[in-house]
Design a protein around this motif. Sequence first.
Motif, PDB file in Angstrom:
ATOM      1  N   GLY A   3       0.809  -1.207   0.000  1.00 15.44           N
ATOM      2  CA  GLY A   3       0.000   0.000   0.000  1.00 15.44           C
ATOM      3  C   GLY A   3       0.838   1.251   0.000  1.00 15.44           C
ATOM      4  N   TYR A   4       0.185   2.369   0.308  1.00 18.69           N
ATOM      5  CA  TYR A   4       0.801   3.682   0.175  1.00 18.69           C
ATOM      6  C   TYR A   4       0.508   4.516   1.425  1.00 18.69           C
ATOM      7  N   LEU A   5       1.366   5.487   1.681  1.00 13.93           N
ATOM      8  CA  LEU A   5       1.147   6.393   2.798  1.00 13.93           C
ATOM      9  C   LEU A   5       1.895   7.688   2.554  1.00 13.93           C
ATOM     10  N   PRO A   6       1.427   8.788   3.136  1.00 15.63           N
ATOM     11  CA  PRO A   6       2.157  10.045   3.036  1.00 15.63           C
ATOM     12  C   PRO A   6       3.352  10.026   3.989  1.00 15.63           C
ATOM     13  N   VAL A   7       4.403  10.739   3.617  1.00 14.91           N
ATOM     14  CA  VAL A   7       5.628  10.772   4.416  1.00 14.91           C
ATOM     15  C   VAL A   7       6.164  12.201   4.437  1.00 14.91           C
ATOM     16  N   ILE A   8       6.660  12.644   5.598  1.00 10.93           N
ATOM     17  CA  ILE A   8       7.435  13.881   5.679  1.00 10.93           C
ATOM     18  C   ILE A   8       8.899  13.494   5.873  1.00 10.93           C
ATOM     19  N   ASP A  14      17.632  12.023  14.319  1.00  7.51           N
ATOM     20  CA  ASP A  14      16.411  11.466  14.904  1.00  7.51           C
ATOM     21  C   ASP A  14      15.209  12.345  14.527  1.00  7.51           C
ATOM     22  N   THR A  15      14.080  11.703  14.274  1.00  3.31           N
ATOM     23  CA  THR A  15      12.783  12.314  13.916  1.00  3.31           C
ATOM     24  C   THR A  15      12.777  12.918  12.511  1.00  3.31           C
ATOM     25  N   PHE A  16      13.731  12.547  11.668  1.00  5.72           N
ATOM     26  CA  PHE A  16      13.783  13.116  10.318  1.00  5.72           C
ATOM     27  C   PHE A  16      12.965  12.318   9.304  1.00  5.72           C
ATOM     28  N   LEU A  17      12.037  11.487   9.771  1.00 14.05           N
ATOM     29  CA  LEU A  17      11.110  10.805   8.868  1.00 14.05           C
ATOM     30  C   LEU A  17       9.807  10.560   9.614  1.00 14.05           C
ATOM     31  N   ILE A  18       8.725  11.155   9.129  1.00 17.02           N
ATOM     32  CA  ILE A  18       7.415  11.051   9.778  1.00 17.02           C
ATOM     33  C   ILE A  18       6.452  10.349   8.828  1.00 17.02           C
ATOM     34  N   PRO A  19       6.028   9.115   9.134  1.00 23.47           N
ATOM     35  CA  PRO A  19       5.028   8.459   8.284  1.00 23.47           C
ATOM     36  C   PRO A  19       3.621   8.895   8.658  1.00 23.47           C
ATOM     37  N   GLY A  20       2.714   8.760   7.705  1.00 17.83           N
ATOM     38  CA  GLY A  20       1.309   8.987   7.998  1.00 17.83           C
ATOM     39  C   GLY A  20       0.771   7.912   8.917  1.00 17.83           C
ATOM     40  N   PRO A  21      -0.429   8.105   9.462  1.00 18.11           N
ATOM     41  CA  PRO A  21      -0.958   7.190  10.469  1.00 18.11           C
ATOM     42  C   PRO A  21      -1.510   5.887   9.926  1.00 18.11           C
ATOM     43  N   ALA A  22      -1.734   5.770   8.609  1.00 19.08           N
ATOM     44  CA  ALA A  22      -2.372   4.565   8.079  1.00 19.08           C
ATOM     45  C   ALA A  22      -1.808   4.222   6.708  1.00 19.08           C
ATOM     46  N   ILE A  23      -1.751   2.928   6.439  1.00 15.43           N
ATOM     47  CA  ILE A  23      -1.353   2.414   5.128  1.00 15.43           C
ATOM     48  C   ILE A  23      -2.616   2.276   4.285  1.00 15.43           C
ATOM     49  N   VAL A  24      -2.630   2.912   3.139  1.00 14.07           N
ATOM     50  CA  VAL A  24      -3.777   2.837   2.242  1.00 14.07           C
ATOM     51  C   VAL A  24      -3.587   1.641   1.313  1.00 14.07           C
ATOM     52  N   VAL A  25      -4.516   0.685   1.386  1.00 15.82           N
ATOM     53  CA  VAL A  25      -4.452  -0.529   0.573  1.00 15.82           C
ATOM     54  C   VAL A  25      -5.569  -0.445  -0.468  1.00 15.82           C
ATOM     55  N   PRO A  26      -5.253  -0.112  -1.726  1.00 12.45           N
ATOM     56  CA  PRO A  26      -6.310   0.028  -2.746  1.00 12.45           C
ATOM     57  C   PRO A  26      -7.053  -1.291  -2.971  1.00 12.45           C
ATOM     58  N   GLU A  27      -8.337  -1.184  -3.204  1.00 12.72           N
ATOM     59  CA  GLU A  27      -9.150  -2.381  -3.438  1.00 12.72           C
ATOM     60  C   GLU A  27      -9.049  -2.874  -4.875  1.00 12.72           C
ATOM     61  N   GLU A  28      -8.455  -2.062  -5.742  1.00 11.46           N
ATOM     62  CA  GLU A  28      -8.298  -2.437  -7.145  1.00 11.46           C
ATOM     63  C   GLU A  28      -7.063  -1.740  -7.680  1.00 11.46           C
ATOM     64  N   SER A  29      -6.697  -2.063  -8.898  1.00  8.07           N
ATOM     65  CA  SER A  29      -5.544  -1.420  -9.519  1.00  8.07           C
ATOM     66  C   SER A  29      -5.717   0.092  -9.479  1.00  8.07           C
ATOM     67  N   VAL A  30      -4.652   0.800  -9.080  1.00  9.80           N
ATOM     68  CA  VAL A  30      -4.769   2.242  -8.883  1.00  9.80           C
ATOM     69  C   VAL A  30      -3.807   2.964  -9.821  1.00  9.80           C
ATOM     70  N   GLU A  31      -4.275   4.067 -10.395  1.00  8.72           N
ATOM     71  CA  GLU A  31      -3.450   4.922 -11.242  1.00  8.72           C
ATOM     72  C   GLU A  31      -2.971   6.100 -10.400  1.00  8.72           C
ATOM     73  N   LEU A  32      -1.696   6.081 -10.050  1.00  9.47           N
ATOM     74  CA  LEU A  32      -1.153   7.097  -9.167  1.00  9.47           C
ATOM     75  C   LEU A  32      -0.815   8.396  -9.889  1.00  9.47           C
ATOM     76  N   SER A  33      -0.609   8.333 -11.194  1.00 10.20           N
ATOM     77  CA  SER A  33       0.022   9.445 -11.900  1.00 10.20           C
ATOM     78  C   SER A  33      -0.724  10.760 -11.765  1.00 10.20           C
TER      79      SER A  33
END
Length: 275
Positions: free
Chosen positions: A153-158, A180-199
């Motif tokens: 899946g996908y997630l936002p990152v700082i 330390d603390t130089f990478l912040i992930p989002g709170p949830a992993i998004v798992v697409p239910e079907e093929s996803v077009e990210l572009s």
Amino acid sequence: MNATYLARTATGEPILGDEAGFVPLSSVHPGLGSVRAALPKAASGGLGSPDDAVADRVPRTDLSFGPPLAEFGKLWGIGLNYAEHAGDLDEQRPDEPASFMKPNTALAGPGGPIRLPPTDRSQRVTAEAELGVLVGRTCRDIETADVEDVVAGYLPVIDMTAEDVLQRNPRFLTRAKSFDTFLIPGPAIVVPEESVELSSLSVRTEVNGETEAENRIENMLFPPAEIVAFHSGVMTLQPGDLFSTGTPGAAPIEPGDEVRAVVESVGTASASVRR
């Protein structure tokens, strides 16, 4: 994007959710005791839905979230992956992904805080919004067309950079990226239910509610699937490995700032800044 979400509560309980709320992961998959254990199912399309649970949904607003994984695997970053960003830094467009790695100790949970280094070590830190791609199945030497079969899946990152350290010498990249603390992930992993077009999706860096940089994934020099396939030719990829796929632009941050990485249809990672 129709999707299911994998996450962990602030106390570490693995949960499975959708727009209506979250249930314990074990209420859908009794044999899975962690989000990491669920990643292969997420990659193969066998994750299921909260509709299958023997428990009632809890609304997202009633939950506090921790990092989506107790421990991530390898942490890859990609630099200069938008032509505009490379131009801003007076850098030439790379012919291959300009990749680097970060230590697990750079990770902080959703909300941060981002802790800036002492001023005698760095006086200019920037924050960068990125799309994160999470590997769900062990793979090696895969083709770009097959990447979707190994991505959980996908997630936002700082991502953060001590830019003054990097500007002193490009060989200091690892140090500039690894406080330390130089990478912040989002709170949830998004798992697409079907093929996803990210572009067509946008990635946006915000500081204190103001947009500092924004671009669309279609303008990446190396799209997410190519990044994963390329690096699978370098080393074996495993569940929990994370690729931060590059930023549309960085913004300087100071104590007291609020930073957000906003990835359209994927979510938001946010963090306060302290020293």
